[in-house]
Design an enzyme around this catalytic site. Structure first.
Site, short mmCIF file in Angstrom:
data_model
loop_
_atom_site.label_atom_id
_atom_site.label_comp_id
_atom_site.label_asym_id
_atom_site.label_seq_id
_atom_site.Cartn_x
_atom_site.Cartn_y
_atom_site.Cartn_z
N GLU A 120 -4.41 -1.81 11.43
CA GLU A 120 -2.98 -1.70 11.12
C GLU A 120 -2.20 -1.42 12.40
O GLU A 120 -1.15 -2.03 12.66
CB GLU A 120 -2.74 -0.58 10.09
CG GLU A 120 -1.26 -0.36 9.82
CD GLU A 120 -0.96 0.55 8.65
OE1 GLU A 120 -1.91 1.01 7.99
OE2 GLU A 120 0.23 0.80 8.40
N ILE A 137 7.88 2.20 0.71
CA ILE A 137 6.75 1.27 0.57
C ILE A 137 7.17 -0.18 0.87
O ILE A 137 7.96 -0.79 0.14
CB ILE A 137 6.11 1.39 -0.85
CG1 ILE A 137 5.74 2.85 -1.12
CG2 ILE A 137 4.90 0.46 -0.98
CD1 ILE A 137 4.88 3.53 -0.05
N ILE A 155 0.86 -1.19 0.00
CA ILE A 155 0.00 0.00 0.00
C ILE A 155 0.89 1.23 0.00
O ILE A 155 1.81 1.34 0.81
CB ILE A 155 -1.01 0.01 1.17
CG1 ILE A 155 -1.86 1.29 1.13
CG2 ILE A 155 -0.35 -0.16 2.54
CD1 ILE A 155 -3.15 1.21 1.93
N ALA A 156 0.62 2.12 -0.95
CA ALA A 156 1.48 3.28 -1.16
C ALA A 156 0.75 4.57 -0.80
O ALA A 156 0.00 5.12 -1.60
CB ALA A 156 1.94 3.31 -2.63
C1 LIG Z 1 10.57 0.90 7.09
C2 LIG Z 1 9.38 1.74 6.71
C3 LIG Z 1 8.29 1.13 6.13
C4 LIG Z 1 7.19 1.91 5.73
N1 LIG Z 1 6.15 1.31 5.05
C5 LIG Z 1 5.20 2.10 4.49
C6 LIG Z 1 4.22 1.54 3.61
O1 LIG Z 1 4.16 0.33 3.36
N2 LIG Z 1 3.34 2.38 3.01
C7 LIG Z 1 3.35 3.72 3.25
O2 LIG Z 1 2.54 4.42 2.67
N3 LIG Z 1 4.25 4.28 4.09
C8 LIG Z 1 5.18 3.50 4.70
N4 LIG Z 1 6.12 4.07 5.52
C9 LIG Z 1 6.10 5.50 5.77
C10 LIG Z 1 5.70 5.88 7.17
O3 LIG Z 1 4.34 5.61 7.38
C11 LIG Z 1 6.05 7.37 7.34
O4 LIG Z 1 7.46 7.47 7.37
C12 LIG Z 1 5.44 7.97 8.59
O5 LIG Z 1 4.05 8.07 8.47
C13 LIG Z 1 6.01 9.36 8.91
O6 LIG Z 1 5.98 10.18 7.79
P1 LIG Z 1 7.30 10.99 7.35
O7 LIG Z 1 8.40 10.01 7.25
O8 LIG Z 1 6.97 11.81 6.18
O9 LIG Z 1 7.63 11.93 8.59
P2 LIG Z 1 7.01 13.39 8.86
O10 LIG Z 1 5.56 13.35 8.68
O11 LIG Z 1 7.81 14.36 8.08
O12 LIG Z 1 7.34 13.57 10.41
C14 LIG Z 1 8.61 14.01 10.92
C15 LIG Z 1 8.45 14.23 12.42
O13 LIG Z 1 7.48 15.25 12.65
C16 LIG Z 1 6.48 14.77 13.52
N5 LIG Z 1 5.18 15.37 13.17
C17 LIG Z 1 4.60 15.44 11.95
N6 LIG Z 1 3.38 15.99 12.06
C18 LIG Z 1 3.19 16.25 13.37
C19 LIG Z 1 2.11 16.81 14.16
N7 LIG Z 1 0.97 17.17 13.59
N8 LIG Z 1 2.27 16.92 15.49
C20 LIG Z 1 3.42 16.52 16.08
N9 LIG Z 1 4.45 15.98 15.42
C21 LIG Z 1 4.34 15.84 14.09
C22 LIG Z 1 6.46 13.26 13.29
O14 LIG Z 1 5.88 12.61 14.40
C23 LIG Z 1 7.95 12.98 13.15
O15 LIG Z 1 8.53 12.89 14.43
C24 LIG Z 1 7.19 3.30 5.98
C25 LIG Z 1 8.29 3.89 6.62
C26 LIG Z 1 9.37 3.14 6.96
C27 LIG Z 1 10.55 3.82 7.57
#
Ligand SMILES: Cc1cc2nc3c(=O)[nH]c(=O)nc-3n(C[C@H](O)[C@H](O)[C@H](O)COP(=O)(O)OP(=O)(O)OC[C@H]3O[C@@H](n4cnc5c(N)ncnc54)[C@H](O)[C@@H]3O)c2cc1C
Length: 378
Positions: A243, A158, A124-125
């Protein structure tokens, strides 16, 4: 320890078969898969044949009509063995439910049996280079053109991305409508314009094929829209509690395993003429860890029970996800400390578990986002 009361003898028989399967088909190869960056595709078809994929699906779609505890068993046994390259849960417990709950009958018949058999691997992307927590900020678009949608955009991080044959893509069908402009599409690998980028080099979960995905003028039939256009965000919110539960189930099982390895290690390792488990500081630390894990086990099992009854609400699932994964990281970090230098060596499972654990606080919604969700419910 407080006995677990959730599982019947049928569940335990299934657990035995999952254990045997993993010991035979995955444990001996996982290190090799870590070096290569992905697991064998055959593992998926073998797991499908063993009933380990999508067991919750109704029989007419290739499943066993099983309850969620069968999924929990697969998650626990994989997590206990540190087999972090195996993305079965995302496939079975996250992707398949979207198709089951929002897909047309034709989509269900076309894809679900192949997901259950392991013939197709799914992903899922949602996340993009510029939007993770802020899902409403996704830039990928899907524009209707006659009987087709044309998808443009890129995704990152992903899970199962490199091996995936089928991907749910989160895209904007109405970029001006915010959350109400988000829709979900099924895109098959091999569709012209859909390219897989590099497998990402990660701190842990090294056998997991987490990848970038690119979509350039990718045409999918209109039927590949899941549910209704503009309802994607609602669907995501409905599915995310499960999830988050899966992440917590994995986290607690990993913490329990870490504690057991550490009990064994501290009983064997000698310093100053005795086992390090004989030092009072070590014994007290182990007592604290065992207590924390026990509290976590009760919380996870109660949430599993609520989920079976259809009563696990969004805020409680968020509490469970954040609290269990924080606990996992704390427990495993203390266990590394009790292993001394060996705890930092990759060949020791505790070192791998430490590296694997860290992302649990980040994906499936960061733990900060979980606290946002909880605070809104107070
Ligand atoms: C190994 C791995 C597997 C993954 N698998 C998938 C997958 O299969 N599909 C998919 O779609 N995604 C996947 N992800 C992505 C994952 O869901 C995201 O990395 C995660 O949701 C955080 O988004 P970001 O990395 O953009 O961080 P950001 O959103 O940029 O966050 C950076 C920091 O800011 C904080 N922050 C952001 N907004 C707020 C707020 N409103 N209040 C307080 N703090 C905040 C966050 O908590 C974090 O500490 C995966 C990630 C990894 C590392």
């Amino acid at each position: 320890m407080i006995p677990r009361t959730l599982f019947s003898s049928d569940h335990e028989l299934f657990r035995d078969s999952v254990r045997k399967f993993l010991e035979q088909e995955a444990v001996p190869f996982h290190e090799q898969w870590e070096e290569r960056g992905y697991v064998d595709r055959e593992l998926w078809s073998k797991a499908g044949a063993a009933g380990m994929l999508c067991s919750h699906l109704p029989e007419e779609y290739g499943g066993m009509g099983a309850d969620f505890l069968y999924s929990a068993i697969v998650i626990e046994e994989i997590s206990r063995r540190g087999l972090s390259g195996i993305g079965f849960s995302l496939h079975s417990d996250i992707v398949a439910p979207y198709i089951l709950h929002y897909g047309s009958e034709a989509l269900k018949r076309k894809y679900l049996p192949k997901l259950a058999s392991g013939e197709m691997i799914s992903a899922i992307a949602m996340t993009e280079p510029g939007a993770g927590s802020d899902l409403q900020g996704v830039k990928t678009t899907a524009v209707q053109d006659g009987d087709e949608y044309v998808i443009n955009g890129s995704k990152t991080f992903i899970t199962n991305g490199y091996l995936a044959d089928l991907v749910i893509v989160v895209a904007k069908t109405d970029p001006k409508a915010g959350a109400k402009g988000i829709s979900l599409f099924l895109v098959e690998a091999g569709t012209p314009g859909f390219d897989k980028g590099k497998r990402l080099k990660k701190v842990g979960m090294k056998a997991q094929d987490t990848s970038e995905l690119f979509f350039q003028n990718v045409r999918v039939p209109r039927e590949n829209l899941l549910g209704q256009a503009g309802q994607g965000f609602v669907y995501l919110m409905q599915e995310l509690p499960q999830e988050r539960l899966t992440v917590a189930v994995a986290g607690l099982a990993a913490a329990e395993a870490a504690l057991h390895w550490t009990l064994d290690y501290t009983r064997e390792r000698q310093a100053f003429g005795r086992a390090i488990a004989d030092f009072q500081t070590t014994r007290h630390k182990l007592a604290e860890l065992a207590t924390q894990v026990q509290v976590g086990r009760v919380f996870v099992d109660r949430c599993l029970e609520l989920h079976l009854q259809g009563k696990l609400d969004v805020a409680t699932a968020a509490m469970l996800k954040y609290w269990s994964t924080d606990l996992q990281c704390q427990v495993i970090d203390e266990c590394v400390q009790l292993h001394g230098g060996y705890g930092y060596m990759w060949e020791y499972p505790i070192a791998r578990a430490w590296a694997d654990a860290r992302v649990q606080r980040i994906y499936a919604g960061t733990n900060e986002i979980m606290k946002e969700i909880i605070s809104r419910s107070l």
